[in-house]
Design an enzyme around this catalytic site. Structure first.
Site, PDB file in Angstrom:
ATOM      1  N   ASP A 296       0.856  -1.185   0.000  1.00 17.93           N
ATOM      2  CA  ASP A 296       0.000   0.000   0.000  1.00 17.93           C
ATOM      3  C   ASP A 296       0.895   1.239   0.000  1.00 17.93           C
ATOM      4  OD1 ASP A 296      -1.880   1.923   0.331  1.00 17.93           O
ATOM      5  OD2 ASP A 296      -2.661   1.190   2.249  1.00 17.93           O
TER       6      ASP A 296
ATOM      7  N   ASP B 138      -3.261   2.537  -5.885  1.00 14.58           N
ATOM      8  CA  ASP B 138      -2.064   2.552  -5.040  1.00 14.58           C
ATOM      9  C   ASP B 138      -1.928   1.371  -4.108  1.00 14.58           C
ATOM     10  OD1 ASP B 138      -4.027   3.266  -3.143  1.00 14.58           O
ATOM     11  OD2 ASP B 138      -2.524   4.327  -1.976  1.00 14.58           O
ATOM     12  N   GLU B 139      -2.762   0.369  -4.244  1.00 14.02           N
ATOM     13  CA  GLU B 139      -2.547  -0.799  -3.380  1.00 14.02           C
ATOM     14  C   GLU B 139      -3.003  -2.085  -4.039  1.00 14.02           C
ATOM     15  OE1 GLU B 139      -5.226  -2.241  -1.075  1.00 14.02           O
ATOM     16  OE2 GLU B 139      -6.823  -0.934  -1.769  1.00 14.02           O
TER      17      GLU B 139
HETATM   18 MG   LIG Z   1      -2.304   4.046   0.138  1.00 12.84          MG
END
Ligand SMILES: [Mg+2]
Length: 392
Positions: A13, A107-108
């Protein structure tokens, strides 16, 4: 001799992703209070540096309020194209470690290091540390890592020590790891639900394990079995790569605050936006869908859903759009109760292009052409983002 089981599921993350993308190309801003977002129309902070968070800026927060709590906040405009490119580069690096990579959002995502055949926990950790170092060296994006035996455990672990966290949960220690954590760390337990269940004796994840089944059913409603399994660290979901053919396409939104029936039109619009995004994916995968399902979840975690099928499968907005409001109305049977979550799902998937009949083909072809143009615009990150339903 068989190898001992290892925690091979990694949740990666990125920390303050949009801001980190900006800092990567503007290192002079490092260490300053800055945030992305806050244009004249979308007056909301979408990502804040940890320095800004330290003085009370959070996401999503109205920009005006952020500037009151942090008058020297440096506001940076959104640059979707840059973030999408950085995200792609980050996941490309993940795929140099293992082919099993599941992107959850920009983003993860999850990695399964099973194929790496590591001999020990230390070997798993070394591989992951190598990846973290490469993402930093090549992209200047800091990430937090959780390593465990399941998606659930690794995901909770990665959130524990942000930023640049690195938490490994050894095999067999899942329940003990989860036990002291507050109940809202479990997926699906939002702030409001957490308050309710805490008042009824479920403060930590360990409290769930200690309650009897009937007590849990009384507190959590129909979802109690799922929550009880999670609390023990039991999660049988596998890392799903994009290459695996999906059986359905779905998207959900948990509201920041529960939404009442008075917000019906707004919720319907939100569902259409989610449907738009699913149809973009559907078209990109060369598929069509026949059935649209709308699901709602009440604050007590009970769900209700309604589905409708088209006579012919489609990958266009037009036939699905008129169903959204009706399905939401049909699913939302307890009108006096607000909703905490809604989702849309497209299923009944078919491969390949539609069989057009002579009467509809001209119109259909026009809509297909427009849809393709819009998909390209969106893929290029041109602003403002175009939503099919409103602009066609
Ligand atoms: Mg994040």
């Amino acid at each position: 001799m068989p190898r001992p089981p290892l925690p091979t599921i990694v949740h990666l993350d990125a920390d303050a992703f949009f801001v980190s993308c900006e800092l990567a190309r503007r290192p002079e801003l490092r260490g300053k209070r800055c945030a992305v977002g806050g244009g004249p129309q979308r007056g909301i902070i979408s990502s804040a540096s940890y320095e800004a968070r330290a003085v009370g800026v959070y996401t999503p927060m109205p920009t005006a309020r952020a500037l009151r709590v942090c008058p020297d906040l440096i506001l940076l405009p959104h640059d979707n194209e840059h973030y999408a490119k950085t995200s792609q580069a980050m996941f490309d690096l993940c795929e140099t470690v293992t082919p099993l990579v599941q992107r959850n959002s920009i983003d993860e995502g999850y990695l399964d290091l099973g194929p790496c055949a590591c001999a020990s926990v230390a070997a798993v950790e070394a591989k992951v540390r190598g990846l973290v170092a490469r993402i930093w060296e090549e992209l200047q994006i800091p990430v937090s890592i959780g390593i465990g035996t399941s998606l659930l455990v690794s995901q909770i672990a990665s959130k524990l020590r942000k930023p640049r966290g690195f938490v490994t949960v050894p095999v067999g220690e899942e329940a003990a790891f989860l036990a002291p954590l507050p109940i809202e760390q479990l997926p699906g337990i939002g702030k409001k639900t957490a308050e309710e269940v805490k008042a009824r004796g479920l403060r930590t994840i360990g409290d769930v394990v200690r309650k009897t089944d009937s007590a849990l059913a009384g507190i959590l409603g129909r979802d109690w079995r799922q929550v009880a399994a999670w609390a023990r660290g039991i999660d049988t979901r596998a890392v799903e790569t994009e290459r695996a053919a999906p059986k359905s396409y779905s998207q959900q939104e948990t509201f920041l605050e529960d939404r009442a029936f008075g917000d019906f039109e707004d919720i319907e619009r939100g569902l259409k936006r989610m449907l738009d995004e699913l149809l973009v994916k559907l078209r990109a995968d060369g598929k069509r869908a026949r059935t649209l399902t709308v699901k709602v979840r009440y604050p007590d975690f009970t769900n209700s859903s309604h589905a409708q099928s088209l006579p012919e499968p489609s990958d266009l907005e037009r036939p699905f759009y008129p169903l959204v409001g009706d399905l939401l109305r049909a699913a939302w049977t307890r009108r006096r109760q607000p909703l905490r979550l809604v989702s849309v799902r497209l299923s009944g998937l078919t491969e390949g292009p539609a069989q057009l009949d002579l009467f509809t083909s001209a119109n259909e072809a026009k809509h297909r052409h427009l849809a393709a143009v819009v998909d390209r615009l969106n893929a290029n990150g041109k602003k403002p983002r175009v939503y099919h339903g409103y602009d066609l």
